[in-house]
Design an enzyme around this catalytic site. Sequence first.
Site, PDB file in Angstrom:
ATOM      1  N   SER A   1       0.819  -1.201   0.000  1.00 19.58           N
ATOM      2  CA  SER A   1       0.000   0.000   0.000  1.00 19.58           C
ATOM      3  C   SER A   1       0.856   1.255   0.000  1.00 19.58           C
ATOM      4  O   SER A   1       0.514   2.251  -0.641  1.00 19.58           O
ATOM      5  CB  SER A   1      -0.917  -0.004   1.220  1.00 19.58           C
ATOM      6  OG  SER A   1      -1.737  -1.146   1.209  1.00 19.58           O
TER       7      SER A   1
ATOM      8  N   TRP B   1       2.237   1.718  -3.428  1.00 22.07           N
ATOM      9  CA  TRP B   1       1.137   2.051  -4.339  1.00 22.07           C
ATOM     10  C   TRP B   1       0.802   3.535  -4.261  1.00 22.07           C
ATOM     11  O   TRP B   1       0.534   4.185  -5.261  1.00 22.07           O
ATOM     12  CB  TRP B   1      -0.079   1.198  -3.970  1.00 22.07           C
ATOM     13  CG  TRP B   1      -1.260   1.370  -4.876  1.00 22.07           C
ATOM     14  CD1 TRP B   1      -1.420   0.901  -6.141  1.00 22.07           C
ATOM     15  CD2 TRP B   1      -2.474   2.068  -4.545  1.00 22.07           C
ATOM     16  NE1 TRP B   1      -2.657   1.256  -6.633  1.00 22.07           N
ATOM     17  CE2 TRP B   1      -3.325   1.969  -5.674  1.00 22.07           C
ATOM     18  CE3 TRP B   1      -2.928   2.752  -3.420  1.00 22.07           C
ATOM     19  CZ2 TRP B   1      -4.597   2.534  -5.709  1.00 22.07           C
ATOM     20  CZ3 TRP B   1      -4.199   3.313  -3.447  1.00 22.07           C
ATOM     21  CH2 TRP B   1      -5.008   3.198  -4.579  1.00 22.07           C
ATOM     22  N   HIS B   2       0.851   4.102  -3.064  1.00 21.70           N
ATOM     23  CA  HIS B   2       0.534   5.514  -2.905  1.00 21.70           C
ATOM     24  C   HIS B   2       1.658   6.422  -3.380  1.00 21.70           C
ATOM     25  O   HIS B   2       1.396   7.502  -3.916  1.00 21.70           O
ATOM     26  CB  HIS B   2       0.234   5.826  -1.436  1.00 21.70           C
ATOM     27  CG  HIS B   2      -1.147   5.459  -1.021  1.00 21.70           C
ATOM     28  ND1 HIS B   2      -1.444   4.281  -0.379  1.00 21.70           N
ATOM     29  CD2 HIS B   2      -2.327   6.109  -1.174  1.00 21.70           C
ATOM     30  CE1 HIS B   2      -2.749   4.228  -0.142  1.00 21.70           C
ATOM     31  NE2 HIS B   2      -3.302   5.315  -0.623  1.00 21.70           N
ATOM     32  N   GLY B   3       2.887   6.063  -3.170  1.00 19.78           N
ATOM     33  CA  GLY B   3       3.991   6.916  -3.562  1.00 19.78           C
ATOM     34  C   GLY B   3       5.172   6.762  -2.629  1.00 19.78           C
ATOM     35  O   GLY B   3       5.254   5.805  -1.859  1.00 19.78           O
TER      36      GLY B   3
END
Length: 508
Positions: free
Chosen positions: A360, A363-365
């Site tokens: 996660s 995935w966000h950065g």
Amino acid sequence: MDALFVPLAGAAGASVDQVKLITCLLVAYPLGSLFIRIPSSQPVLKHLFNIGITLLFFFPVLGLYSAFTQLLASVLATYYLTKYYHAARMPWVVFVIVMGHLTVNHIIRSIFQLSYETLEVTGPQMVLVMKLTTFAWNVHDGRRPAEDLDKWQTTKRVTEFPSLLEFLGYSFYFPGILVGPYLDYTDYMDLVNETMFKKLAVKGKNGRNVPAGRKRVAYRKMFFGLAYLGIFVVIGPTWNYGLALTPWFLEQSMLYRIAVFQLCGVIERTKYYAIWTLTEGASILTGLGFTGLSPSGETTWNGAANVDPLVIELAPNFKVLLDAWNMKTNVWLRECIYKRVTPKGKKPGFRSSMITFTTSAFWHGIAGGYYMAFMTGAFITTIGRLARGNIRPLVLPAPGAAPSIAKRTYDLVGTVITILLLNYAASPFMLLSVKDSFLAWGRLGFYGHIIIGGTMAFFYTGGTKGLRGLQAKQAKQTNATEPISTPVHEKQFMLPPSFDQLVPPPQK
């Protein structure tokens, strides 16, 4: 086409890219009504319609030529890998390729220091990563024995491999291509073939299987989405988490700072409520999200929902809050990461949670604020479990009885603490910088850490033992026959697979 959007951006006080995004979401409404008018006997036209509208969004409107090329490359790579590579590790190969590609673009975005207002490839790519990795697992499950699958895997597995046109139509489903929500392949094909409608005994207009009620729900979603957007545009520039970094904030009393910060959190979330509610309405107009008939006989359309604002703002605990936030991403994390890394025959544990957390995060950065928010949320979920396992049983009413004053007080206190901790933990996600996040936390007296640390200290230094004793005494007095559950602190510590969805990816 920028000449069309510059005056609108100036009037609204927003960036040109933001105006373009909202325009695409609104244009999707009449286009959704056109999509559903294509007969289910013409699936090719429906696939072509999705692809054509997505091209319209990316090329003349948004000008994201390179972005679309990159997305197409990921789509084609996934298609041919899943079709010809039958090894058990195929879904992980797809995952590494598409997630690696996304991470590279996150790094590029960071290098060029692009603001969240700038539209570029990572926004739609994050949605596409969920779709492609889910499809890979669905294909893999379609090649496994049915007895090895759980309910979700059985329902979503792909046993008949799609044509390239079908897969492109699925990948570029136009209402969700920019900001989500994502959908899995079986739901997309049910939408194209109107499978979920054909089970109804009641026919819609013109003798078609499409039931009535879509427009009523969809345009209500549009109204609320625009209302959220208006709140953010008018109030957001002043009341946001960045206010904690200003000299004015430091001049206020501590209690006033904390109170103002809660208002800032609500306003910050309205922009996400806006875009997710708008895209939900457009999806409903295409027929997505049908969930059957209510007891009164009206059609219900809850399957495309990605957020429930009222539940989030009034949640009595963190679990309820998380279940109402970024719902589709939570499903992806649970079904494609959390459960998949757990050895067969075993329950998910610390390892599964950590892998899900890391996924996660990437995935966000790569901003440090993301990781600060994730780790804080992990501990918030832990104290929530401790409270639920040790305090809540003491205030539960007898079966069939009305909620007691103690239970109502417990829920009220839970709501207050939940919203306090939500805004505290979510602020680094918006501020992004580690330095700014710590500065904001410091100006709030680190109240979130005090609540978390104090609660954990209480439970782990005798509080749990005392509360369990009270439970045993209460059970004895009421002649309880059910065994007392295992104390929460004795269970294996698990990081929540879904906390990181407290705040969705910044809209580009």
